[in-house]
Design a protein around this motif. Structure first.
Motif, PDB file in Angstrom:
ATOM      1  N   TRP A  14      -2.702  -7.627   7.296  1.00  0.00           N
ATOM      2  CA  TRP A  14      -1.682  -7.772   5.987  1.00  0.00           C
ATOM      3  C   TRP A  14      -2.416  -7.959   4.713  1.00  0.00           C
ATOM      4  O   TRP A  14      -1.800  -7.222   3.631  1.00  0.00           O
ATOM      5  N   LEU A  15      -3.325  -8.700   4.705  1.00  0.00           N
ATOM      6  CA  LEU A  15      -4.003  -8.967   3.277  1.00  0.00           C
ATOM      7  C   LEU A  15      -4.522  -7.699   2.775  1.00  0.00           C
ATOM      8  O   LEU A  15      -4.669  -7.251   1.609  1.00  0.00           O
ATOM      9  N   ALA A  16      -5.393  -6.921   3.804  1.00  0.00           N
ATOM     10  CA  ALA A  16      -5.724  -5.511   3.318  1.00  0.00           C
ATOM     11  C   ALA A  16      -4.808  -4.623   2.718  1.00  0.00           C
ATOM     12  O   ALA A  16      -4.740  -3.959   1.643  1.00  0.00           O
ATOM     13  N   ILE A  17      -3.483  -4.648   3.379  1.00  0.00           N
ATOM     14  CA  ILE A  17      -2.539  -3.634   2.870  1.00  0.00           C
ATOM     15  C   ILE A  17      -2.004  -4.283   1.589  1.00  0.00           C
ATOM     16  O   ILE A  17      -1.809  -3.590   0.701  1.00  0.00           O
ATOM     17  N   LEU A  18      -1.987  -5.464   1.435  1.00  0.00           N
ATOM     18  CA  LEU A  18      -1.416  -6.018   0.262  1.00  0.00           C
ATOM     19  C   LEU A  18      -2.311  -5.575  -1.061  1.00  0.00           C
ATOM     20  O   LEU A  18      -2.039  -5.209  -2.083  1.00  0.00           O
ATOM     21  N   LEU A  19      -3.660  -5.821  -0.728  1.00  0.00           N
ATOM     22  CA  LEU A  19      -4.726  -5.530  -1.563  1.00  0.00           C
ATOM     23  C   LEU A  19      -4.543  -3.975  -2.038  1.00  0.00           C
ATOM     24  O   LEU A  19      -4.847  -3.766  -3.250  1.00  0.00           O
ATOM     25  N   MET A  20      -4.545  -3.179  -0.879  1.00  0.00           N
ATOM     26  CA  MET A  20      -4.133  -1.647  -1.270  1.00  0.00           C
ATOM     27  C   MET A  20      -3.124  -1.300  -2.139  1.00  0.00           C
ATOM     28  O   MET A  20      -3.059  -0.572  -3.133  1.00  0.00           O
ATOM     29  N   ILE A  21      -1.970  -1.950  -1.814  1.00  0.00           N
ATOM     30  CA  ILE A  21      -0.776  -1.823  -2.726  1.00  0.00           C
ATOM     31  C   ILE A  21      -1.066  -2.256  -4.235  1.00  0.00           C
ATOM     32  O   ILE A  21      -0.768  -1.531  -5.148  1.00  0.00           O
ATOM     33  N   ALA A  22      -1.678  -3.336  -4.285  1.00  0.00           N
ATOM     34  CA  ALA A  22      -2.054  -3.912  -5.674  1.00  0.00           C
ATOM     35  C   ALA A  22      -3.133  -3.082  -6.497  1.00  0.00           C
ATOM     36  O   ALA A  22      -2.857  -2.697  -7.424  1.00  0.00           O
ATOM     37  N   VAL A  23      -4.222  -2.554  -5.526  1.00  0.00           N
ATOM     38  CA  VAL A  23      -4.917  -1.535  -6.091  1.00  0.00           C
ATOM     39  C   VAL A  23      -4.104  -0.174  -6.681  1.00  0.00           C
ATOM     40  O   VAL A  23      -4.491   0.504  -7.580  1.00  0.00           O
ATOM     41  N   GLY A  24      -3.233   0.344  -5.550  1.00  0.00           N
ATOM     42  CA  GLY A  24      -2.659   1.518  -6.192  1.00  0.00           C
ATOM     43  C   GLY A  24      -1.670   1.313  -7.069  1.00  0.00           C
ATOM     44  O   GLY A  24      -1.557   2.069  -8.120  1.00  0.00           O
ATOM     45  N   ALA A  25      -0.989   0.198  -7.394  1.00  0.00           N
ATOM     46  CA  ALA A  25      -0.189  -0.280  -8.745  1.00  0.00           C
ATOM     47  C   ALA A  25      -0.980  -0.312  -9.883  1.00  0.00           C
ATOM     48  O   ALA A  25      -0.883   0.263 -10.802  1.00  0.00           O
ATOM     49  N   GLY A  26      -2.451  -1.057  -9.671  1.00  0.00           N
ATOM     50  CA  GLY A  26      -3.161  -1.015 -10.595  1.00  0.00           C
ATOM     51  C   GLY A  26      -3.799   0.509 -11.351  1.00  0.00           C
ATOM     52  O   GLY A  26      -3.956   0.697 -12.286  1.00  0.00           O
ATOM     53  N   VAL A  27      -4.091   1.154 -10.220  1.00  0.00           N
ATOM     54  CA  VAL A  27      -4.515   2.618 -10.409  1.00  0.00           C
ATOM     55  C   VAL A  27      -3.676   3.245 -11.299  1.00  0.00           C
ATOM     56  O   VAL A  27      -3.903   4.105 -12.263  1.00  0.00           O
ATOM     57  N   GLY A  28      -2.300   3.350 -10.828  1.00  0.00           N
ATOM     58  CA  GLY A  28      -1.303   4.144 -11.729  1.00  0.00           C
ATOM     59  C   GLY A  28      -0.915   3.615 -13.029  1.00  0.00           C
ATOM     60  O   GLY A  28      -0.880   4.091 -13.864  1.00  0.00           O
ATOM     61  N   PHE A  29      -1.129   2.275 -13.090  1.00  0.00           N
ATOM     62  CA  PHE A  29      -0.646   1.508 -14.457  1.00  0.00           C
ATOM     63  C   PHE A  29      -2.046   2.049 -15.473  1.00  0.00           C
ATOM     64  O   PHE A  29      -1.944   2.700 -16.558  1.00  0.00           O
ATOM     65  N   GLY A  30      -3.286   1.877 -14.741  1.00  0.00           N
ATOM     66  CA  GLY A  30      -4.240   2.142 -15.662  1.00  0.00           C
ATOM     67  C   GLY A  30      -4.373   3.920 -15.930  1.00  0.00           C
ATOM     68  O   GLY A  30      -4.655   4.280 -17.056  1.00  0.00           O
ATOM     69  N   TRP A  31      -4.040   4.686 -14.831  1.00  0.00           N
ATOM     70  CA  TRP A  31      -3.989   6.194 -15.180  1.00  0.00           C
ATOM     71  C   TRP A  31      -2.814   6.419 -16.380  1.00  0.00           C
ATOM     72  O   TRP A  31      -3.119   7.342 -17.254  1.00  0.00           O
ATOM     73  N   ALA A  32      -1.755   5.792 -16.229  1.00  0.00           N
ATOM     74  CA  ALA A  32      -0.742   5.957 -17.362  1.00  0.00           C
ATOM     75  C   ALA A  32      -1.026   5.672 -18.681  1.00  0.00           C
ATOM     76  O   ALA A  32      -0.828   6.105 -19.715  1.00  0.00           O
ATOM     77  N   LYS A  33      -1.848   4.418 -18.776  1.00  0.00           N
ATOM     78  CA  LYS A  33      -2.445   4.049 -19.977  1.00  0.00           C
ATOM     79  C   LYS A  33      -3.726   4.977 -20.804  1.00  0.00           C
ATOM     80  O   LYS A  33      -4.016   5.058 -21.968  1.00  0.00           O
ATOM     81  N   LEU A  34      -4.359   5.694 -19.643  1.00  0.00           N
ATOM     82  CA  LEU A  34      -5.517   6.514 -20.222  1.00  0.00           C
ATOM     83  C   LEU A  34      -4.780   8.085 -20.610  1.00  0.00           C
ATOM     84  O   LEU A  34      -5.496   8.719 -21.372  1.00  0.00           O
ATOM     85  N   GLN A  35      -3.747   8.117 -20.439  1.00  0.00           N
ATOM     86  CA  GLN A  35      -3.072   9.680 -20.623  1.00  0.00           C
ATOM     87  C   GLN A  35      -2.622   9.801 -22.200  1.00  0.00           C
ATOM     88  O   GLN A  35      -2.296   8.479 -22.764  1.00  0.00           O
ATOM     89  N   SER A  36      -2.847  10.886 -22.881  1.00  0.00           N
ATOM     90  CA  SER A  36      -2.255  10.860 -24.331  1.00  0.00           C
ATOM     91  C   SER A  36      -0.915  10.877 -24.032  1.00  0.00           C
ATOM     92  O   SER A  36      -0.119  11.754 -23.363  1.00  0.00           O
TER      93      SER A  36
END
Length: 522
Positions: A14-36
């Motif tokens: 469960w900890l790995a699943i939560l970690l990957m969910i957090a990573v996915g959310a972080g990647v989505g947020f970071g990708w959005a901030k990098l776009q023009s």
């Protein structure tokens, strides 16, 4: 995999699943901030009759029908290069007409004579200006094509109905949507990771896993509560933990040991095993600690028990039980010492004798398989249950050789660490020499709820501090002769008795303080 296996996989990772969910959310947020950012502005124009259109011969409904008929034509004209050039000149854009046309989307709400022009740009001002200028440029192009080029010279024209407003937020990227997509992808990746790891995991974890995959009975399970960690703690009847948490942990281990004892007694009611080898597949799985505590638990039930340290390479029984290990089994086999002089009593456990390994020999495998060893174990088994702590099966051959001379072997397995393949190999070693596997002892089993045994612990009345002290021999009156015989140490090596007992029964009576016939606790 069964439904329960899926649940176990999700709970285990469960900890790995939560970690990957957090990573996915972080990647989505970071990708959005990098776009023009991209802003969109909308302007609407409606098709109507020009100033030179003779409306006297047409009714208002006919004029509206003519306007709707022109919609497909004007939709196509809105994408022309000439319209883009006019719009670019009006706003002073440096972009090419083709680039400007890529920023425009023209739509017609169904059933209307309205054209909706949407413009996208990097700034709110640019999007607003392009949308409004496009309506004006389209009207000028209609006058050029259908009229004489002057404003509203065509019979039908397009007029600005709603000018573009300044957008307040970008339409791209959508940060919230990007994070949702990242969370979904992270959840999917975490679930896939958990299932792949669960299917690839070959480690034994539960008693059901052992019985279903290895088809070997589980003789007992010992919880991982920290009490049987490094230090080889030996549970004595008078031991009392200091705090409530430790008491619950001790209760859990003691009850597990009693269950193991009960299972051994019912393995063969007519001919119960009396020479039991305790071994493991690999080092570090707790077999020496299990052997010592199993012997102590059997002795606490009234049985005569002799714990033999058969690990002649890395002996630990003397340390586990707190007896002198300077001499022992090897000295008896070499004929330098009588068995009665090598046996040691354990303080606080009256019915338990310990035979330490003694001097480490250069040929442990040969000694383990010798005829003297076989005869010694057989003689001891006539008077007591013999628990033999043997080396790991896959490390050396000593464990298999000792099993051949015993009634069977208990294989200690460390839950969550030992793999199915390892235990399979260990069982195969015993099968080759026709050794009998009594069962598996699953050691260090994770307890999901630390108080799982607490619901029953209150039934076991805890002794008062004075009782505990008495059991440890602290500040108590002098013991009776019989009691003193129970807890006294065995004779020192080389010490000669005044009169040697003439029979084995007499010798065991002297050692245990009662005759073997009194051994009704088995």
């Amino acid at each position: 995999m069964r439904l329960r296996d899926y649940g176990n996989a999700f709970r285990r990772y469960w900890l790995a699943i939560l970690l990957m969910i957090a990573v996915g959310a972080g990647v989505g947020f970071g990708w959005a901030k990098l776009q023009s950012p991209v802003y969109q502005a909308d302007a609407s124009g409606y098709i109507t009759a020009g100033t030179k259109f003779d409306t006297s011969t047409f009714s208002p409904g006919q004029v509206d029908g003519l306007a709707k008929a022109k919609v497909p034509t004007y939709l196509d004209m809105a994408t022309w290069r000439s319209v883009a050039e006019r719009a670019g000149e009006e706003i002073g854009s440096k972009l090419s007409p083709e680039a400007l046309a890529q920023l425009i989307t023209v739509e017609n709400p169904q059933g209307t004579a309205i054209l909706k022009i949407s413009a996208r740009a990097a700034t709110p001002e640019a999007a607003r200006d392009i949308a409004s200028a496009w309506v004006t440029a389209l009207a000028a192009e209609i006058d050029r094509v259908e009229g004489d080029g002057n404003p509203e010279s065509a019979e039908l024209t397009i007029k600005l109905g709603e000018s573009a407003s300044l957008p307040s937020s970008p339409v791209f990227p959508d940060t919230r949507l990007a994070m949702i997509v990242g969370i979904v992808l992270g959840l999917g990746g975490g679930v896939a990771f958990a299932l792949v790891r669960a299917m690839a995991d070959r480690r034994l974890r539960t008693a059901a896993d052992v019985e279903q995959r290895l088809h070997i009975p589980v003789a007992g399970t010992l919880p991982d509560v920290g009490s049987l960690a490094d230090g080889h703690r030996l549970y004595r009847p008078g031991d009392v933990a200091e705090d409530a948490k430790a008491q619950r942990a001790d209760f859990a281990v003691r009850e597990s040991l009693r269950m193991l004892r009960t299972n051994l007694q019912f393995m063969n009611v007519d001919n119960p095993p009396r020479r039991i080898v305790v071994t493991s597949a690999l080092p570090g799985e707790g077999k020496s600690t299990v052997a010592a505590n199993l012997a102590g638990t059997l002795a606490a039930n009234g049985a005569h028990v002799i714990l033999v340290d058969g690990d002649l390479r890395r002996p630990t029984v003397a340390e586990s039980t707190g007896v002198d290990g300077s001499v022992g089994l090897t000295d008896v086999l070499a004929g330098r010492l009588e068995i009665t002089d090598a046996l040691r009593r354990v303080r606080g456990v009256p019915n338990l004798l310990v035979l330490p390994a003694g001097t480490l020999p250069p040929n442990p495998s040969e000694l383990a398989g010798s005829e003297r060893m076989h005869k010694l174990l057989a003689d001891l088994a006539k008077h007591a249950i013999v628990i033999i702590d043997a080396p790991p099966l896959l490390a050396v051959t000593d464990g298999a050789v000792l099993t051949r001379a015993a009634d069977g072997a208990l294989i200690v397995v460390s839950a969550g660490h030992t793999s199915y393949d390892t235990v399979d190999d260990a069982v195969a070693v015993l099968e080759k020499i026709h050794g009998h596997v009594l069962g598996v002892v699953l050691n260090r089993v994770a307890v999901p709820n630390a108080g799982a045994y607490g619901a029953y612990a209150y039934d076991a009345k805890q002794p008062r501090s004075s009782d505990a002290a008495a059991s440890r021999g602290e500040n108590t009156p002098a013991a009776t002769p019989a009691a003193s015989a129970d807890i006294a140490t065995a004779p020192e090596p080389g010490r000669r008795r005044g009169v040697r007992k003439s029979t084995d029964e007499d010798v065991m009576t002297e050692l245990f303080g009662r005759t073997p016939a009194d051994d009704s606790g088995r």
